[in-house]
Design a protein around this motif. Structure first.
Motif, mmCIF file in Angstrom:
data_model
loop_
_atom_site.group_PDB
_atom_site.id
_atom_site.type_symbol
_atom_site.label_atom_id
_atom_site.label_comp_id
_atom_site.label_asym_id
_atom_site.label_seq_id
_atom_site.Cartn_x
_atom_site.Cartn_y
_atom_site.Cartn_z
ATOM 1 N N LYS A 30 0.835 -1.196 0.000
ATOM 2 C CA LYS A 30 0.000 0.000 0.000
ATOM 3 C C LYS A 30 0.875 1.254 0.000
ATOM 4 N N GLY A 31 0.533 2.202 -0.877
ATOM 5 C CA GLY A 31 1.300 3.432 -0.981
ATOM 6 C C GLY A 31 2.478 3.352 -1.933
ATOM 7 N N ARG A 32 2.850 2.148 -2.350
ATOM 8 C CA ARG A 32 3.970 1.970 -3.277
ATOM 9 C C ARG A 32 3.515 1.404 -4.621
ATOM 10 N N PHE A 33 2.521 0.539 -4.609
ATOM 11 C CA PHE A 33 2.020 -0.094 -5.831
ATOM 12 C C PHE A 33 0.676 0.521 -6.210
ATOM 13 N N THR A 34 0.442 0.590 -7.520
ATOM 14 C CA THR A 34 -0.839 1.077 -8.018
ATOM 15 C C THR A 34 -1.346 0.131 -9.105
ATOM 16 N N ILE A 35 -2.535 -0.399 -8.912
ATOM 17 C CA ILE A 35 -3.155 -1.249 -9.915
ATOM 18 C C ILE A 35 -4.116 -0.400 -10.737
ATOM 19 N N SER A 36 -4.166 -0.681 -12.025
ATOM 20 C CA SER A 36 -5.085 0.032 -12.904
ATOM 21 C C SER A 36 -5.477 -0.897 -14.046
ATOM 22 N N ARG A 37 -6.476 -0.498 -14.795
ATOM 23 C CA ARG A 37 -6.903 -1.308 -15.927
ATOM 24 C C ARG A 37 -7.381 -0.411 -17.055
ATOM 25 N N ASP A 38 -7.218 -0.923 -18.269
ATOM 26 C CA ASP A 38 -7.735 -0.281 -19.469
ATOM 27 C C ASP A 38 -8.575 -1.339 -20.175
ATOM 28 N N ASN A 39 -9.856 -1.312 -19.948
ATOM 29 C CA ASN A 39 -10.716 -2.357 -20.512
ATOM 30 C C ASN A 39 -10.776 -2.294 -22.040
ATOM 31 N N ALA A 40 -10.568 -1.128 -22.598
ATOM 32 C CA ALA A 40 -10.553 -1.014 -24.064
ATOM 33 C C ALA A 40 -9.378 -1.788 -24.653
ATOM 34 N N LYS A 41 -8.308 -1.921 -23.868
ATOM 35 C CA LYS A 41 -7.116 -2.656 -24.322
ATOM 36 C C LYS A 41 -7.048 -4.045 -23.694
ATOM 37 N N ASN A 42 -8.060 -4.395 -22.891
ATOM 38 C CA ASN A 42 -8.062 -5.696 -22.209
ATOM 39 C C ASN A 42 -6.769 -5.910 -21.423
ATOM 40 N N THR A 43 -6.335 -4.864 -20.749
ATOM 41 C CA THR A 43 -5.046 -4.904 -20.072
ATOM 42 C C THR A 43 -5.166 -4.374 -18.645
ATOM 43 N N VAL A 44 -4.437 -5.034 -17.758
ATOM 44 C CA VAL A 44 -4.337 -4.610 -16.367
ATOM 45 C C VAL A 44 -2.871 -4.319 -16.079
ATOM 46 N N TYR A 45 -2.646 -3.314 -15.246
ATOM 47 C CA TYR A 45 -1.278 -2.890 -14.942
ATOM 48 C C TYR A 45 -1.022 -2.934 -13.441
ATOM 49 N N LEU A 46 0.253 -3.078 -13.112
ATOM 50 C CA LEU A 46 0.677 -2.902 -11.730
ATOM 51 C C LEU A 46 1.927 -2.030 -11.755
ATOM 52 N N GLN A 47 1.762 -0.787 -11.349
ATOM 53 C CA GLN A 47 2.887 0.128 -11.241
ATOM 54 C C GLN A 47 3.516 -0.058 -9.867
ATOM 55 N N MET A 48 4.786 -0.411 -9.858
ATOM 56 C CA MET A 48 5.480 -0.686 -8.604
ATOM 57 C C MET A 48 6.585 0.324 -8.410
ATOM 58 N N ASN A 49 6.472 1.135 -7.385
ATOM 59 C CA ASN A 49 7.469 2.150 -7.053
ATOM 60 C C ASN A 49 8.128 1.836 -5.721
ATOM 61 N N SER A 50 9.247 2.488 -5.473
ATOM 62 C CA SER A 50 9.975 2.317 -4.213
ATOM 63 C C SER A 50 10.162 0.832 -3.893
ATOM 64 N N LEU A 51 10.612 0.108 -4.870
ATOM 65 C CA LEU A 51 10.738 -1.341 -4.709
ATOM 66 C C LEU A 51 11.786 -1.698 -3.665
ATOM 67 N N LYS A 52 11.512 -2.784 -2.958
ATOM 68 C CA LYS A 52 12.382 -3.276 -1.896
ATOM 69 C C LYS A 52 12.828 -4.696 -2.245
ATOM 70 N N PRO A 53 13.953 -5.142 -1.706
ATOM 71 C CA PRO A 53 14.383 -6.524 -1.969
ATOM 72 C C PRO A 53 13.316 -7.550 -1.600
ATOM 73 N N GLU A 54 12.522 -7.268 -0.589
ATOM 74 C CA GLU A 54 11.472 -8.213 -0.201
ATOM 75 C C GLU A 54 10.305 -8.269 -1.184
ATOM 76 N N ASP A 55 10.312 -7.410 -2.191
ATOM 77 C CA ASP A 55 9.315 -7.486 -3.263
ATOM 78 C C ASP A 55 9.721 -8.505 -4.325
ATOM 79 N N THR A 56 10.924 -9.041 -4.219
ATOM 80 C CA THR A 56 11.382 -10.040 -5.175
ATOM 81 C C THR A 56 10.467 -11.252 -5.165
#
Length: 123
Positions: free
Chosen positions: A65-91
């Motif tokens: 929470k606060g670092r990742f953002t999920i979004s979707r573009d239904n016109a493109k049938n695509t879902v995204y996950l923007q991941m910021n401030s990544l940490k080694p434990e996100d591996t």
């Protein structure tokens, strides 16, 4: 047959960013709640985030929470996950999934899964 194909994983340094994409084929993405799950080495797969059918509501596990953002573009049938401030434990291997329950999307009730994309965060 519904297929989910993830892309965008890779190697990044701690503090960096990545954007994952998941393309849905075989049926319109707007039919499903979409989510991202992840599985770290030696650990069980866990929920990361989900988004409702029209993208108007999102849900995150506390650790992202606060670092990742999920979004979707239904016109493109695509879902995204923007991941910021990544940490080694996100591996982990990150999996896209489709289901019918929001916000209660769980590993046990997902209808379809992608093959996963590896995210490695170096310290």
């Amino acid at each position: 047959q519904v297929q989910l194909v993830e892309s965008g994983g890779g190697l990044v340094q701690a503090g960096g960013s990545l954007r994952l994409s998941c393309v849905v084929s075989g049926r319109t993405a707007s039919s499903y709640v979409m989510g991202w799950f992840r599985q770290a080495p030696g650990k069980e797969r866990e929920f990361a985030s989900s988004i409702n059918w029209n993208g108007g509501s999102t849900y995150y596990t506390d650790s992202v929470k606060g670092r990742f953002t999920i979004s979707r573009d239904n016109a493109k049938n695509t879902v995204y996950l923007q991941m910021n401030s990544l940490k080694p434990e996100d591996t982990a291997v990150y999996y896209c999934a489709a289901g019918r329950y929001y916000p209660g999307l769980r590993i046990s009730n997902c209808d379809y899964w992608g093959q996963g994309t590896q995210v490695t965060v170096s310290s």
